[in-house]
Design an enzyme around this catalytic site. Structure first.
Site, mmCIF file in Angstrom:
data_model
loop_
_atom_site.group_PDB
_atom_site.id
_atom_site.type_symbol
_atom_site.label_atom_id
_atom_site.label_comp_id
_atom_site.label_asym_id
_atom_site.label_seq_id
_atom_site.Cartn_x
_atom_site.Cartn_y
_atom_site.Cartn_z
ATOM 1 N N CYS A 131 0.824 -1.207 0.000
ATOM 2 C CA CYS A 131 0.000 0.000 0.000
ATOM 3 C C CYS A 131 0.861 1.261 0.000
ATOM 4 C CB CYS A 131 -0.924 -0.022 1.211
ATOM 5 S SG CYS A 131 -1.900 1.476 1.378
ATOM 6 N N CYS A 134 -0.472 4.076 2.125
ATOM 7 C CA CYS A 134 -0.265 3.948 3.571
ATOM 8 C C CYS A 134 1.191 4.226 3.947
ATOM 9 C CB CYS A 134 -0.606 2.543 4.051
ATOM 10 S SG CYS A 134 -2.078 1.838 3.329
ATOM 11 N N ASP A 135 2.136 3.734 3.150
ATOM 12 C CA ASP A 135 3.530 3.697 3.600
ATOM 13 C C ASP A 135 4.493 4.573 2.805
ATOM 14 O OD1 ASP A 135 2.775 1.811 5.511
ATOM 15 O OD2 ASP A 135 2.930 0.184 4.061
#
Ligand code: NAP
Length: 306
Positions: A131, A134-135
């Site tokens: 992701c 997300c990261d």
């Protein structure tokens, strides 16, 4: 005893919840491990009708949930660990808790696919991620690598250029299956460098506890080399979340539910919606449409069996 239970809280599950709630069926939505589904992992959604300026994925899915709750849908966090679909009412277990329902809508979606190599698995959360949204933020001014050749890979690569110093786009073929518009955007981005036709043999950094690089192999020449990178983002497709239905429902060789027309499955009273059955379109809008179909069919099924 519930009239209808919906497994999954992505676009498909939420839309099924809106429709079944408005039909006075008081649906219970079991949210699943990845509550909100794949839209929670995306940034801007530009192609969902009704939002001329676009909308953020997490906001879109949260709006759908609120809309369903307004009509009385109940949401339960947790995952269905076991199911018995051999007779009605169908039985589901969330941990130790037994939930029974007259009709079931499976909207459990699909989860990210991994390469499956040992070093990758050991470094998940330490530079290996599925992701970018997300990261990606953690790798500001560092080189990162994206693997895959579809729209997700293009989207993730483009997104990562906001943070990373450079983005290597690693793919096993010279041709990309991504749509032309996404491919063009990636190709026009100076920070993205394509490397093909290669496979990742190993993710380096297991000893250090963080990604240091990837060992690439050219699939034509068999030559291998180390490409330095601080992170590896997987964008190689998805696997349907149907393990608990194996041996009970008709599934295809990859685990997708085999549809029997409309939203029907091989078991009467069990309906499918979204990516758990759809291996072709996999869009937010098609998942929402499928959720609507499943809701209408479950309503008719319940009326017929009252
Ligand atoms: P996808 O289209 O199935 O692409 C997966 C890619 O991963 C393919 O290029 C495939 O290579 C590669 N791959 C699969 N297994 C691999 C392995 N074990 N090792 C290395 N590479 C592997 O999946 P997706 O990109 O997630 O897209 C899914 C759907 O969502 C598509 O319909 C797409 O259009 C849609 N989508 C749309 C948008 C958008 O419009 N903004 C954004 C994201 C996704 P091969 O090509 O060689 O098979």
């Amino acid at each position: 005893m519930h009239k209808v239970v919906i497994i999954g809280s992505g676009c498909a599950g939420n839309t099924a919840a809106i429709y079944t709630a408005r039909a006075n069926l008081a649906p219970l939505v079991i949210e699943g491990l990845e509550a909100g589904g794949q839209l929670t992992l995306t940034t801007e959604v530009e192609n969902f009708p009704g939002f001329p300026e676009g909308i953020m994925g997490p906001e879109l899915v949260e709006n759908m949930k609120k809309q369903a709750q307004r009509f009385g849908a109940e949401y339960k966090s947790g995952n269905v660990d076991k199911a018995d679909l051999s007779e009605r009412p169908f039985k589901l277990w969330v941990g130790e808790e037994l939930i029974e329902t007259e009709a079931l809508i499976i909207a459990s979606g699909a989860s990210a696919r991994w390469l499956g190599i040992d070093s990758e698995q050991k470094l998940i959360g330490h530079g290996v991620s599925s992701c970018a949204t997300c990261d990606g933020f953690f790798f500001r001014d560092q080189p990162v690598t994206v693997v895959g050749g579809g729209d997700s890979a293009m989207e993730e690569a483009i997104f990562l250029t906001k943070f990373a110093s450079e983005v290597a786009l690693v793919h096993r073929r010279d041709e990309f299956r991504a749509s032309k518009i996404m491919l063009d955007r990636a190709e026009n981005n100076q920070k993205i460098k394509k490397i093909t036709p290669v496979m990742i043999d190993e993710v380096l950094g297991v000893e250090e506890g963080e990604v240091k690089g990837v060992r690439l192999r050219n699939l034509e020449t068999d030559e291998t080399w180390v490409h330095e990178t601080a992170a590896l983002f997987l964008a190689i497709g998805h696997i349907p979340n149907t393990t608990i239905f194996k041996g009970q429902l008709d599934l295809d060789s990859e685990g997708y539910i085999v549809g029997k027309g409309g939203a029907r499955t091989s078991i009467e009273g069990v309906f499918h919606a979204g990516d758990v059955e759809d291996r072709i379109y996999r869009q937010a809008i098609t998942a929402a449409g499928a959720g609507c179909k499943a809701a209408i069919e479950s309503e008719r099924f319940l009326a017929d069996h009252e």
